[in-house]
Design an enzyme around this catalytic site. Structure first.
Site, PDB file in Angstrom:
ATOM      1  N   ASP A  81     -41.210 -61.039 -42.469  1.00 38.30           N
ATOM      2  CA  ASP A  81     -40.964 -60.208 -43.647  1.00 38.30           C
ATOM      3  C   ASP A  81     -41.357 -60.933 -44.925  1.00 38.30           C
ATOM      4  O   ASP A  81     -41.436 -62.158 -44.967  1.00 38.30           O
ATOM      5  CB  ASP A  81     -39.492 -59.773 -43.729  1.00 38.30           C
ATOM      6  CG  ASP A  81     -38.534 -60.938 -43.952  1.00 38.30           C
ATOM      7  OD1 ASP A  81     -38.694 -61.976 -43.289  1.00 38.30           O
ATOM      8  OD2 ASP A  81     -37.625 -60.811 -44.794  1.00 38.30           O
ATOM      9  N   ASP A 142     -45.463 -66.889 -47.665  1.00 31.25           N
ATOM     10  CA  ASP A 142     -44.064 -67.004 -47.255  1.00 31.25           C
ATOM     11  C   ASP A 142     -43.710 -65.738 -46.477  1.00 31.25           C
ATOM     12  O   ASP A 142     -43.418 -64.722 -47.061  1.00 31.25           O
ATOM     13  CB  ASP A 142     -43.176 -67.163 -48.484  1.00 31.25           C
ATOM     14  CG  ASP A 142     -41.708 -67.247 -48.137  1.00 31.25           C
ATOM     15  OD1 ASP A 142     -41.382 -67.353 -46.942  1.00 31.25           O
ATOM     16  OD2 ASP A 142     -40.878 -67.191 -49.072  1.00 31.25           O
ATOM     17  N   GLU A 176     -35.730 -62.417 -42.771  1.00 31.93           N
ATOM     18  CA  GLU A 176     -35.247 -63.715 -43.228  1.00 31.93           C
ATOM     19  C   GLU A 176     -34.921 -63.677 -44.706  1.00 31.93           C
ATOM     20  O   GLU A 176     -33.945 -64.256 -45.162  1.00 31.93           O
ATOM     21  CB  GLU A 176     -36.293 -64.803 -42.953  1.00 31.93           C
ATOM     22  CG  GLU A 176     -35.796 -66.231 -43.171  1.00 31.93           C
ATOM     23  CD  GLU A 176     -35.952 -66.748 -44.593  1.00 31.93           C
ATOM     24  OE1 GLU A 176     -35.399 -67.813 -44.891  1.00 31.93           O
ATOM     25  OE2 GLU A 176     -36.617 -66.093 -45.425  1.00 31.93           O
ATOM     26  N   GLU A 177     -35.765 -62.967 -45.478  1.00 30.49           N
ATOM     27  CA  GLU A 177     -35.618 -62.967 -46.945  1.00 30.49           C
ATOM     28  C   GLU A 177     -34.321 -62.306 -47.390  1.00 30.49           C
ATOM     29  O   GLU A 177     -33.886 -62.497 -48.518  1.00 30.49           O
ATOM     30  CB  GLU A 177     -36.814 -62.253 -47.597  1.00 30.49           C
ATOM     31  CG  GLU A 177     -38.152 -62.938 -47.359  1.00 30.49           C
ATOM     32  CD  GLU A 177     -38.312 -64.251 -48.134  1.00 30.49           C
ATOM     33  OE1 GLU A 177     -37.385 -64.635 -48.861  1.00 30.49           O
ATOM     34  OE2 GLU A 177     -39.374 -64.878 -47.986  1.00 30.49           O
ATOM     35  N   ASP A 199     -41.476 -72.919 -42.605  1.00 30.90           N
ATOM     36  CA  ASP A 199     -41.147 -72.071 -43.756  1.00 30.90           C
ATOM     37  C   ASP A 199     -40.971 -72.928 -45.010  1.00 30.90           C
ATOM     38  O   ASP A 199     -40.267 -72.546 -45.941  1.00 30.90           O
ATOM     39  CB  ASP A 199     -39.860 -71.274 -43.436  1.00 30.90           C
ATOM     40  CG  ASP A 199     -39.658 -70.066 -44.333  1.00 30.90           C
ATOM     41  OD1 ASP A 199     -40.591 -69.694 -45.066  1.00 30.90           O
ATOM     42  OD2 ASP A 199     -38.548 -69.500 -44.302  1.00 30.90           O
TER      43      ASP A 199
HETATM   44 ZN   LIG Z   1     -39.687 -67.994 -46.192  1.00 33.28          ZN
END
Ligand SMILES: [Zn+2]
Length: 410
Positions: A81, A142, A176-177, A199
């Site tokens: 994501d 990212d 994750e965000e 990451d």
């Molecule tokens: Zn990240």
């Protein structure tokens, strides 16, 4: 061998797929569009010959690269994501080959300039191939840089079975965000001895400290009555909410005034009306006693405002989010040491700075799978100036390969 073109091709393809997550959604994954990339990765892993390729019902792609030697089972994770904070729809990645060290301008936004002035790390990347978006969106390096690194390394190992390594498990996670990448079944389904997230940022970063984090919600119920006949009766929740915000430590303990090892109390949302207000906050500190201190400050402020207006009803609910992974990793530094030794063997100087945030690894570590975070090269994330060097990504791919071979030998 050079991974540059393989990584570049993957990054450009993955970044063009919109996978923005949404904290306001109750579903898992939070957005249906994340399946576009998850299914693409599932198909590519199957095609390259990975085993046990599955897309779980909670939206994680899992796969195995079978062992070619004895060694621990190691997991590698990246999240699909992109951040909800900036436009992520219609990403048009472009590659600047052999960056000349000067200003980078954008085809879709004349006002935007990326340069070593606003991104000093870029000044160290002369001659590199730099990937950016076109000016209207974030890039999504990212964490699609992390996805590309893991995919390129996986393909290399599957194409070269003479390279010795233990069983490797791969996981591509959604959400994750928004802090929802690690569900309760992931540690069991990942089934590895320890893991790494790709990451991180700068070349050499091997991180094993994150914030400890709580979320808080303050509800303020006032007394509602017709304003024309309110004398002595109305209690306006808006005024009480303003008082709470005002009494919190604004000059010391907010994100915009803290760095390094200092934590903060950050009001992220306030909504409602004169009869009912809701304030959302996040509390952050590297140490648990520092976090407790911040919980205490928030509760005392709520209590004080409540004491000043007994007719209102003020409640403060604090919920743990994630904990500093150092608490677990410092008991057994094997995964961290292995990554550091592998980096040094490649002539990369390991850098370990505390992450002023959390990763999927923070939750995983707490749940029993030690998971430090490794660099990808991504920079200026969550905004239009986001960029990454293909050569940094290639070094991260080298690190992946050196690490799994070192673990097999150990
Ligand atoms: Zn990240």
């Amino acid at each position: 061998m050079s991974f540059d073109r393989n990584l570049e091709d993957r990054l450009v393809r993955y970044c063009a797929v919109d996978t923005q997550s949404d904290a306001d959604s109750a579903t898992a994954p939070s957005t249906e569009i994340q399946y576009d990339l998850l299914r693409m990765l599932q198909a590519e892993l199957t095609e390259m010959g990975a085993q046990d390729v599955t897309l779980t019902d909670y939206g994680v792609v899992l796969a195995t690269i079978p062992a070619t030697a004895e060694g621990p089972t190691i997991g590698f994770l990246a999240h699909v994501d992109t951040a909800p904070q900036y436009n992520a729809t219609g990403v048009k990645p472009r590659v600047i080959r052999g960056y000349n060290g000067g200003d980078i301008t954008y085809p879709d936004n004349a006002e935007l300039v990326l340069s070593p002035t606003n991104s000093p790390y870029l000044g160290t990347k002369q001659g590199h191939d730099i990937v950016t978006a076109s000016g209207l969106t974030l890039l999504g390096a990212d964490d699609k840089a992390g996805v590309a690194i893991i995919m390129s390394a996986a393909q290399h190992l599957l194409d070269n079975p003479e390279i010795p390594h233990g069983t490797i498990r791969i996981a591509f996670t959604p959400d994750e965000e928004i802090g929802r990448g690690v569900g309760p079944d992931l540690p069991k389904d990942l089934a590895c001895d320890f893991a790494y997230t790709f990451d991180g940022g700068e070349l050499g970063e091997i991180e094993y400290e994150s914030f400890s984090a709580d979320g808080a919600e303050v509800r303020i119920k006032g007394v509602s009555i017709h304003p024309g006949y309110a004398k002595g009766k109305m209690v306006n929740a808006i005024h009480l909410a303003a008082k709470i915000i005002d009494m919190l430590p604004q000059q010391t303990m907010v994100p915009e005034l803290t760095d390094d090892r200092d934590g903060f109390i950050h009001a992220t949302d306030m909504e409602g009306g004169s009869s009912d207000m809701r304030i959302k906050l996040i509390l952050r500190d590297f140490e648990l006693d520092g976090l407790e201190q911040k919980r205490d400050i928030l509760r005392k402020v709520c209590d004080a405002v409540q004491a000043g207006e007994p007719r209102a009803e003020i409640t403060c609910t604090i919920t743990p989010q994630y904990r500093n992974m150092r608490y677990w990793l410092e008991k057994d530094m094997t995964p961290v040491d292995l990554a550091r030794e592998a980096a040094e063997s490649l002539g990369i100087e390991p850098i370990s700075v505390p992450i002023r945030g959390g990763t999927d690894g923070s939750r995983l570590t707490e749940m029993g799978v030690p998971t430090p975070n490794l660099f990808t090269g991504m920079q200026m994330i969550h905004g239009p100036l986001e960029w990454v060097s293909v050569q940094d990504m290639a070094r991260a791919t080298d690190l992946f390969l050196a690490l799994v071979q070192r673990a097999a030998k150990a």
